[in-house]
Scaffold this motif. Structure first.
Motif, PDB file in Angstrom:
ATOM      1  N   LEU A 157       0.826  -1.208   0.000  1.00 20.12           N
ATOM      2  CA  LEU A 157       0.000   0.000   0.000  1.00 20.12           C
ATOM      3  C   LEU A 157       0.860   1.257   0.000  1.00 20.12           C
ATOM      4  N   ALA A 158       1.967   1.213   0.756  1.00 19.98           N
ATOM      5  CA  ALA A 158       2.890   2.349   0.768  1.00 19.98           C
ATOM      6  C   ALA A 158       3.481   2.561  -0.621  1.00 19.98           C
ATOM      7  N   GLY A 159       3.746   1.451  -1.327  1.00 17.20           N
ATOM      8  CA  GLY A 159       4.279   1.538  -2.686  1.00 17.20           C
ATOM      9  C   GLY A 159       3.295   2.158  -3.657  1.00 17.20           C
ATOM     10  N   VAL A 160       2.018   1.795  -3.518  1.00 21.10           N
ATOM     11  CA  VAL A 160       0.982   2.378  -4.370  1.00 21.10           C
ATOM     12  C   VAL A 160       0.911   3.890  -4.134  1.00 21.10           C
ATOM     13  N   ALA A 161       0.906   4.293  -2.868  1.00 26.21           N
ATOM     14  CA  ALA A 161       0.842   5.716  -2.533  1.00 26.21           C
ATOM     15  C   ALA A 161       2.054   6.465  -3.076  1.00 26.21           C
ATOM     16  N   ALA A 162       3.238   5.887  -2.917  1.00 24.00           N
ATOM     17  CA  ALA A 162       4.457   6.535  -3.394  1.00 24.00           C
ATOM     18  C   ALA A 162       4.453   6.686  -4.910  1.00 24.00           C
ATOM     19  N   VAL A 273       8.734  19.789  10.351  1.00 23.11           N
ATOM     20  CA  VAL A 273       9.775  20.781  10.075  1.00 23.11           C
ATOM     21  C   VAL A 273       9.491  22.046  10.872  1.00 23.11           C
ATOM     22  N   ASP A 274       8.235  22.490  10.849  1.00 16.80           N
ATOM     23  CA  ASP A 274       7.769  23.612  11.664  1.00 16.80           C
ATOM     24  C   ASP A 274       6.269  23.438  11.843  1.00 16.80           C
ATOM     25  N   ASP A 275       5.605  24.449  12.377  1.00 19.19           N
ATOM     26  CA  ASP A 275       4.175  24.323  12.664  1.00 19.19           C
ATOM     27  C   ASP A 275       3.320  24.127  11.419  1.00 19.19           C
ATOM     28  N   LYS A 276       3.839  24.497  10.260  1.00 15.33           N
ATOM     29  CA  LYS A 276       3.056  24.413   9.040  1.00 15.33           C
ATOM     30  C   LYS A 276       3.575  23.380   8.035  1.00 15.33           C
ATOM     31  N   THR A 277       4.751  22.819   8.307  1.00 14.62           N
ATOM     32  CA  THR A 277       5.387  21.948   7.321  1.00 14.62           C
ATOM     33  C   THR A 277       5.744  20.593   7.906  1.00 14.62           C
ATOM     34  N   ASN A 278       5.431  19.523   7.171  1.00 16.10           N
ATOM     35  CA  ASN A 278       5.757  18.173   7.605  1.00 16.10           C
ATOM     36  C   ASN A 278       6.109  17.340   6.377  1.00 16.10           C
ATOM     37  N   ILE A 279       7.184  16.566   6.452  1.00 12.96           N
ATOM     38  CA  ILE A 279       7.653  15.790   5.297  1.00 12.96           C
ATOM     39  C   ILE A 279       7.274  14.310   5.387  1.00 12.96           C
ATOM     40  N   THR A 280       6.420  13.935   6.374  1.00 15.70           N
ATOM     41  CA  THR A 280       5.937  12.549   6.447  1.00 15.70           C
ATOM     42  C   THR A 280       4.738  12.395   5.531  1.00 15.70           C
ATOM     43  N   LEU A 281       4.873  11.580   4.501  1.00 12.38           N
ATOM     44  CA  LEU A 281       3.773  11.359   3.566  1.00 12.38           C
ATOM     45  C   LEU A 281       2.690  10.498   4.217  1.00 12.38           C
ATOM     46  N   THR A 282       3.109   9.423   4.838  1.00 10.77           N
ATOM     47  CA  THR A 282       2.254   8.530   5.628  1.00 10.77           C
ATOM     48  C   THR A 282       3.199   7.584   6.361  1.00 10.77           C
ATOM     49  N   SER A 283       2.679   6.632   7.095  1.00 12.17           N
ATOM     50  CA  SER A 283       3.499   5.612   7.757  1.00 12.17           C
ATOM     51  C   SER A 283       2.818   4.262   7.589  1.00 12.17           C
ATOM     52  N   ARG A 325      -2.855  13.024   6.987  1.00 10.29           N
ATOM     53  CA  ARG A 325      -3.128  14.415   7.373  1.00 10.29           C
ATOM     54  C   ARG A 325      -3.227  15.343   6.165  1.00 10.29           C
ATOM     55  N   GLY A 326      -3.824  14.837   5.098  1.00  8.04           N
ATOM     56  CA  GLY A 326      -4.039  15.670   3.924  1.00  8.04           C
ATOM     57  C   GLY A 326      -2.924  15.644   2.902  1.00  8.04           C
ATOM     58  N   ALA A 327      -1.817  14.968   3.192  1.00 12.72           N
ATOM     59  CA  ALA A 327      -0.686  14.939   2.247  1.00 12.72           C
ATOM     60  C   ALA A 327      -1.017  14.127   1.006  1.00 12.72           C
ATOM     61  N   ILE A 328      -1.873  13.120   1.159  1.00 10.41           N
ATOM     62  CA  ILE A 328      -2.271  12.269   0.029  1.00 10.41           C
ATOM     63  C   ILE A 328      -3.714  12.609  -0.342  1.00 10.41           C
ATOM     64  N   PRO A 329      -3.980  12.969  -1.599  1.00 16.60           N
ATOM     65  CA  PRO A 329      -5.337  13.349  -2.011  1.00 16.60           C
ATOM     66  C   PRO A 329      -6.320  12.181  -1.957  1.00 16.60           C
ATOM     67  N   GLU A 330      -7.606  12.521  -1.905  1.00 20.53           N
ATOM     68  CA  GLU A 330      -8.664  11.530  -1.736  1.00 20.53           C
ATOM     69  C   GLU A 330      -8.679  10.484  -2.845  1.00 20.53           C
TER      70      GLU A 330
END
Length: 358
Positions: A157-162, A273-283, A325-330
């Motif tokens: 599933l992580a591969g599909v998302a990536a 990274v800060d309050d507005k930025t995060n580099i985790t796509l998913t886990s 958290r919204g990083a991956i579209p619906e």
């Protein structure tokens, strides 16, 4: 240290550990149950980490979460007679740590990780009346319950998302030690990418260690520099270096398209990274916490699955992807969900190993 080299050292350390373990006085044993409640009223549990440590924010952290949840639900406190952990800095500490927990009279002791198998089986043979559980490896010992996972399913599933989220068409995988459990992560991830983007070849590297963040950082540096924009890590504490590299690049260039897919636990906070930025796509969540808690509950009811293998998968929610958290579209999440249903229903069988390793 390799498993073969470790075997010789193990026997020597076990002998010393057994002698020390036998030296506990009756007074010590009485005190062992005084902290967490009456021995007659409680079922105490503890765990020994691998060298990644309890704060690896991944595999060991998830196991410890399950231990704590069990303790909370059963009104136990941390310490003797309740719940606890011992941390292993070196592989040579596995047998002595296991023996220490036996001496402290815990009812069920977990060995967290493939590398603890030899030590756990040796100690279990010497302590036939004690109960143990081994995560990520199979043992036939009657007093060891084996807890396994279909990591390849979640990695798929992580591969599909990536594959759907990459903009550079370059994706990376950073593993820890090149052992079967991590190879399952690799195989599933590669298969997931290929399922929707067969034209993409995944850049695969192993650190050879689960506790050296600098090695994970070095591999991530090379991958991102080569154009890779998404890296899935299955490297325990070494994976923290992958996050560090991605965050450094994002801080230096807010427009940098660099992402990390976490493993075992929800590693969203690791990507902040800060309050507005995060580099985790998913886990990719490997619910070691659920496995540990369920096994403890069974053992406490007198249904300890010693000598048996229990395997957790997508079908029983032992494996899943974390909220993006919204990083991956619906639309991508919907596609991932379709694959989830097909895998859980047995319509898709995800390979455990890549073609070159079969």
């Amino acid at each position: 240290m390799s498993k073969r080299k470790f075997g010789l050292a193990l026997s020597m350390v076990l002998a010393a550990g057994t002698i020390l373990g036998a030296c506990g006085t009756d007074k010590e044993k009485d005190n062992a149950g005084s902290t967490g409640g009456s021995k007659e009223d409680t079922f105490s549990i503890a765990m020994v980490t691998d060298t990644g440590g309890v704060d690896d924010k991944s595999f060991n952290t998830s196991a410890w979460l399950g231990i704590q949840e069990y303790g909370k639900e059963n009104n136990l406190t941390k310490g003797n007679g309740g719940f606890d952990y011992l941390q292993s800095k070196e592989e040579s500490e596995y047998p002595s740590n296991l023996n220490k927990l036996v001496q402290r009279d815990f009812d069920l002791i977990f060995g967290i990780g493939y590398l603890l198998k030899d030590a756990l089986e040796e100690v279990a043979e010497q302590r036939p009346d004690s109960k143990f559980a081994l995560v990520d490896e199979v043992s036939e010992s009657p007093n060891i319950a084996s807890l396994m996972f279909k990591e390849q399913e979640g990695a798929f599933l992580a591969g599909v998302a990536a594959a759907r989220m990459t903009k550079s068409d370059k994706i990376g995988f950073v593993g820890g030690m090149e052992i079967p459990v991590i190879e399952r992560f690799e195989a599933g991830f590669v298969a997931g990418v290929a399922a929707v983007r067969p034209d993409i070849k995944v850049d695969v590297k192993y650190t050879g260690d689960f506790a050296k963040a600098e090695l994970g950082k070095a591999h991530a540096n090379r991958m991102y520099s080569s154009g890779v924009d998404i890296i899935f890590h299955a490297a325990g504490g070494s994976g923290n270096g992958v996050f560090a590299e991605a965050k450094e690049r994002k801080k230096a260039d807010p427009n940098a398209n660099v992402w990390v897919i976490g493993v075992d636990s929800d590693q969203y906070e690791e990507g902040r990274v800060d309050d507005k930025t995060n580099i985790t796509l998913t886990s990719m969540l490997k619910r070691v916490d659920i496995a540990v808690k369920n096994t403890a509950e069974l053992a406490a009811k007198g249904e300890f699955p010693g000598g048996k293998v229990t395997t957790f998968s997508l079908a029983d929610e032992g494996i899943e992807l974390a909220d993006s958290r919204g990083a991956i579209p619906e639309e991508v999440l919907a596609e991932v969900d379709e694959f989830t249903k097909k895998i859980a229903a047995g319509e898709i069988e995800v390979p455990e190993f890549t073609e070159k390793k079969k």
